[in-house]
Design a protein around this motif. Structure first.
Motif, PDB file in Angstrom:
ATOM      1  N   THR A 132      -5.288   5.714   6.965  1.00 48.28           N
ATOM      2  CA  THR A 132      -4.167   6.367   6.956  1.00 48.28           C
ATOM      3  C   THR A 132      -3.090   6.053   5.650  1.00 48.28           C
ATOM      4  O   THR A 132      -2.534   6.725   5.079  1.00 48.28           O
ATOM      5  CB  THR A 132      -3.208   6.393   7.962  1.00 48.28           C
ATOM      6  N   THR A 133      -3.188   4.496   5.323  1.00 53.84           N
ATOM      7  CA  THR A 133      -2.163   4.010   4.330  1.00 53.84           C
ATOM      8  C   THR A 133      -2.106   4.734   3.041  1.00 53.84           C
ATOM      9  O   THR A 133      -1.287   5.159   2.464  1.00 53.84           O
ATOM     10  CB  THR A 133      -2.388   2.615   4.153  1.00 53.84           C
ATOM     11  N   ASP A 145     -15.831   2.915   2.033  1.00 54.31           N
ATOM     12  CA  ASP A 145     -16.696   2.880   3.422  1.00 54.31           C
ATOM     13  C   ASP A 145     -16.625   4.127   3.954  1.00 54.31           C
ATOM     14  O   ASP A 145     -15.810   5.121   3.608  1.00 54.31           O
ATOM     15  CB  ASP A 145     -16.209   1.814   4.555  1.00 54.31           C
ATOM     16  N   ARG A 174     -17.079   6.367   7.898  1.00 55.22           N
ATOM     17  CA  ARG A 174     -17.429   6.422   9.276  1.00 55.22           C
ATOM     18  C   ARG A 174     -18.677   7.315   9.269  1.00 55.22           C
ATOM     19  O   ARG A 174     -18.724   8.238   8.495  1.00 55.22           O
ATOM     20  CB  ARG A 174     -16.408   7.150  10.037  1.00 55.22           C
ATOM     21  N   ASN A 234     -13.472   9.839   6.290  1.00 58.14           N
ATOM     22  CA  ASN A 234     -12.633   9.340   5.074  1.00 58.14           C
ATOM     23  C   ASN A 234     -12.925  10.488   3.976  1.00 58.14           C
ATOM     24  O   ASN A 234     -12.002  10.720   3.120  1.00 58.14           O
ATOM     25  CB  ASN A 234     -13.100   7.996   4.762  1.00 58.14           C
ATOM     26  N   GLY A 286      -7.761  -0.737   1.982  1.00 59.33           N
ATOM     27  CA  GLY A 286      -6.672  -0.991   3.223  1.00 59.33           C
ATOM     28  C   GLY A 286      -6.741  -2.210   3.778  1.00 59.33           C
ATOM     29  O   GLY A 286      -7.844  -3.067   3.647  1.00 59.33           O
ATOM     30  N   HIS A 332      -9.732  -6.820   8.745  1.00 57.10           N
ATOM     31  CA  HIS A 332     -10.814  -6.034   8.235  1.00 57.10           C
ATOM     32  C   HIS A 332     -10.423  -5.200   6.910  1.00 57.10           C
ATOM     33  O   HIS A 332      -9.060  -4.860   6.727  1.00 57.10           O
ATOM     34  CB  HIS A 332     -11.556  -4.979   9.107  1.00 57.10           C
ATOM     35  N   ALA A 334     -12.353  -2.402   4.021  1.00 54.21           N
ATOM     36  CA  ALA A 334     -13.289  -1.358   4.202  1.00 54.21           C
ATOM     37  C   ALA A 334     -13.941  -1.404   5.629  1.00 54.21           C
ATOM     38  O   ALA A 334     -13.163  -1.267   6.434  1.00 54.21           O
ATOM     39  CB  ALA A 334     -14.550  -1.932   3.091  1.00 54.21           C
ATOM     40  N   LYS A 390       1.398  -3.968  10.070  1.00 52.32           N
ATOM     41  CA  LYS A 390       0.570  -4.803   9.006  1.00 52.32           C
ATOM     42  C   LYS A 390       1.593  -6.018   9.193  1.00 52.32           C
ATOM     43  O   LYS A 390       0.975  -7.171   8.281  1.00 52.32           O
ATOM     44  CB  LYS A 390       0.278  -4.083   7.903  1.00 52.32           C
TER      45      LYS A 390
HETATM   46  C1  6PG Z   1     -11.312   2.985   7.495  1.00 56.39           C
HETATM   47  C2  6PG Z   1     -10.761   2.199   6.232  1.00 56.39           C
HETATM   48  C3  6PG Z   1     -10.180   0.795   6.776  1.00 56.39           C
HETATM   49  C4  6PG Z   1      -8.750   1.005   6.836  1.00 56.39           C
HETATM   50  C5  6PG Z   1      -7.989  -0.037   7.559  1.00 56.39           C
HETATM   51  C6  6PG Z   1      -6.477   0.144   7.421  1.00 56.39           C
HETATM   52  O1  6PG Z   1     -12.298   3.711   6.981  1.00 56.39           O
HETATM   53  O2  6PG Z   1     -10.568   3.087   8.202  1.00 56.39           O
HETATM   54  O3  6PG Z   1     -11.800   1.953   5.141  1.00 56.39           O
HETATM   55  O4  6PG Z   1     -10.396  -0.341   6.153  1.00 56.39           O
HETATM   56  O5  6PG Z   1      -8.261   0.701   5.267  1.00 56.39           O
HETATM   57  O6  6PG Z   1      -8.258   0.210   8.895  1.00 56.39           O
HETATM   58  O7  6PG Z   1      -6.327   1.617   8.027  1.00 56.39           O
HETATM   59  P1  6PG Z   1      -4.843   2.412   8.181  1.00 56.39           P
HETATM   60  O8  6PG Z   1      -4.381   2.502   6.717  1.00 56.39           O
HETATM   61  O9  6PG Z   1      -4.969   3.715   8.742  1.00 56.39           O
HETATM   62  O10 6PG Z   1      -3.896   1.319   9.046  1.00 56.39           O
END
Ligand code: 6PG
Length: 251
Positions: A45-46, A74, A76, A86, A145, A151, A153, A204
């Protein structure tokens, strides 16, 4: 430890402005170097508001989209129209607004029932599309993110692919999410010309405190990026609120 390249913005809008300024500079650098711009997007979401800002005037003109190859760090393992995809997020926020410029979008085939095959196919895409260096396929920019568990990616704590050094893309089953994921691996991230880690919001603050101000962080995948010279960190003040060390304002 606090990374050398740290930019702190007052809020998410300011963060996006600073990130876009950096992207415009990296775009010009890449065009001069090899006549194209190869950018890997983060999911989550960021970055959504960043992609939305890039899709509108005046920032839509900051990158020459017709020269851009856009990838994903990355994905899903879901179809591209699935709410968790994504690609779907980026398509809604950005791609659907810049299609007239005909950027080249390289989507990860999350819909395939065989995640390992999807990873192999994407690795071939990177091999064929990215500029090659002595270290292999090389992104101009990778946006990442940061998860609350550290984590980046889909490189999650204790993941089997954290130490993958041969493949550029790998598939992994994430127990906590009960979901297969496909991710670029650390060698690809570490060999990119520029990596930008984006973290914003109160959620965060704890992981940023752990990464920047505690010592036992080897179990946190993002800790591997703290000393990487090609990595810059872009945070808002909310994500830094638990830091005890003085915060330097964004340039
Ligand atoms: C994904 C991202 C993952 C994401 C982080 C932060 O597919 O979800 O690649 O690495 O950047 O989980 O997620 P938010 O921005 O939603 O906090």
């Amino acid at each position: 430890m606090i990374p050398d390249q740290l930019h702190i913005a007052n809020n998410l809008d300011d963060l996006n402005r600073v990130v876009i300024n950096h992207l415009a500079g990296y775009f010009a650098e890449a065009m001069a170097a090899h006549g194209g711009f190869h950018l890997a997007l983060s999911g989550g979401t960021t970055p959504q508001s960043l992609y939305q800002r890039l899709s509108q005037e005046p920032d839509i003109a900051r990158l020459g989209w017709q020269h851009c190859h856009i990838y994903f760090g990355d994905e899903r393992c879901v179809p591209p129209d699935h709410p968790d995809s994504n690609f779907r997020m980026a398509d809604t926020a950005l791609f659907s607004h810049i299609s007239r410029y005909r950027p080249t979008i390289h989507r990860i085939a999350g819909e395939l029932t065989d995640p390992a095959l999807a990873a192999r196919l994407y690795a071939e895409t990177l091999q064929h599309s990215l500029p090659a260096t002595e270290h292999g396929p090389c992104f101009d920019v990778v946006l990442l993110g940061l998860g609350p568990d550290g984590h980046v990616a889909s490189l999650f704590p204790s993941s089997a692919i954290l130490h993958e050094n041969n493949k550029s893309v790998a598939a992994c089953y994430v127990e906590r999410l009960a979901r297969w994921r496909i991710s670029i691996t650390f060698p690809v991230i570490c060999h990119a010309r520029h990596v930008m880690v984006l973290a914003a919001g109160d959620g965060k603050a704890e992981i940023i405190r752990q990464l920047f101000e505690t010592d036992d962080i080897r179990h946190l995948p993002a800790s591997r990026l703290l000393t990487q010279p090609n990595v810059s960190w872009h945070l808002d003040r909310a994500a830094c609120r638990l830091l005890t060390s003085p915060m330097r304002p964004a340039r």
